[in-house]
Design a protein around this motif. Structure first.
Motif, PDB file in Angstrom:
ATOM      1  N   UNK A   5       1.443  13.789  -2.610  1.00 47.47           N
ATOM      2  CA  UNK A   5       1.506  13.651  -1.158  1.00 47.47           C
ATOM      3  C   UNK A   5       0.297  14.307  -0.507  1.00 47.47           C
ATOM      4  N   UNK A  12       0.918   4.221  -2.782  1.00 43.82           N
ATOM      5  CA  UNK A  12       0.531   5.523  -2.234  1.00 43.82           C
ATOM      6  C   UNK A  12       1.548   6.586  -2.618  1.00 43.82           C
ATOM      7  N   UNK A  13       2.807   6.169  -2.639  1.00 49.21           N
ATOM      8  CA  UNK A  13       3.866   7.143  -2.925  1.00 49.21           C
ATOM      9  C   UNK A  13       3.895   7.573  -4.389  1.00 49.21           C
ATOM     10  N   UNK A  14       3.120   6.928  -5.218  1.00 47.83           N
ATOM     11  CA  UNK A  14       3.016   7.375  -6.613  1.00 47.83           C
ATOM     12  C   UNK A  14       2.047   8.545  -6.740  1.00 47.83           C
ATOM     13  N   UNK A  15       1.205   8.724  -5.730  1.00 53.89           N
ATOM     14  CA  UNK A  15       0.186   9.775  -5.802  1.00 53.89           C
ATOM     15  C   UNK A  15       0.717  11.038  -5.128  1.00 53.89           C
ATOM     16  N   UNK A  38       0.835  -1.207   0.000  1.00 51.48           N
ATOM     17  CA  UNK A  38       0.000   0.000   0.000  1.00 51.48           C
ATOM     18  C   UNK A  38       0.863   1.248   0.000  1.00 51.48           C
ATOM     19  N   UNK A  39       1.913   1.219   0.782  1.00 54.07           N
ATOM     20  CA  UNK A  39       2.828   2.367   0.828  1.00 54.07           C
ATOM     21  C   UNK A  39       3.462   2.607  -0.539  1.00 54.07           C
TER      22      UNK A  39
END
Lengths: 99, 99
Positions: free
Chosen positions: A95, A90-93, A86-87
């Motif tokens: 912040x 998430x880091x592609x989106x 998930x992390x």
DNA sequence: TTGACATATCGATGGATATCAATATATACT
DNA sequence: AGTATATATTGATATCCATCGATATGTCAA
């Protein structure tokens, strides 16, 4: 910081988002991730309201994406969320606003 | 903190994840989000390698999800990411390890 | 008005997917 | 062995989706 992805990267990450793109799977996943512990698969059919084969099908997709792991102990299978995956996506989106 | 979702919540959020579940859309989205400014749609066909109708189709799905907005100015349409929607669904997932 | 260009929509098609009934597999208990 | 339960797999079906060619719409320039 978001950056444009290569096609190979996008194919890989899109699979994780696809695992979250169905309402049933999103409920299953948040149900599992909401617990810091393991969750018994035996509770899912009642909680979700779909047939046992359908739930099993969705759990397989979640497992294949890496978002959850399932461990069979005796008759039951216990599910646990893997926050690393998930992390990763998430880091592609962009912040989130820092709390 | 992740919590289990109701079905209505899940249907709504799954639509955003579905918008990110295709490699072409994920590349389009990160391409747009990587810029803090607007990006001209005129550059997408060459950047992505799909036909113009296909790119237009994917942009519509991204717009409908709320992840991006498009503004027509003259002949061109300029795209911009809407980080609020990304934040909204990111918060459904287990929190990343705090830096 | 005509032509050129950017974007959107339409229509068709092949492939993916969600669903469930039926069945298989595995485990536990008697 | 035999029964009961949990989970996975198979097979069938209906629906959704990605893709592109053709076409429509809208804008600008000459």
């Amino acid at each position: 910081m978001t950056r444009a992805l290569t096609h190979v990267e996008a194919v890989r990450s899109a699979r994780v988002f696809a695992a979250l793109s169905d309402p049933i799977r999103l409920r299953l996943y948040t149900l599992i991730a909401a617990s810091d512990d393991e969750v018994c698969a035996c509770s899912f059919v009642a909680a979700i309201g779909r047939s046992q084969p359908t739930v099993s099908h969705h759990l397989k997709i979640l497992r294949d994406s890496g978002l959850v792991t399932g461990t069979k102990r005796g008759t039951w299978v216990w599910y646990r969320a893997n926050p690393d995956i998930a992390t990763e996506v998430t880091q592609l989106l962009p912040a989130r606003i820092s709390a």
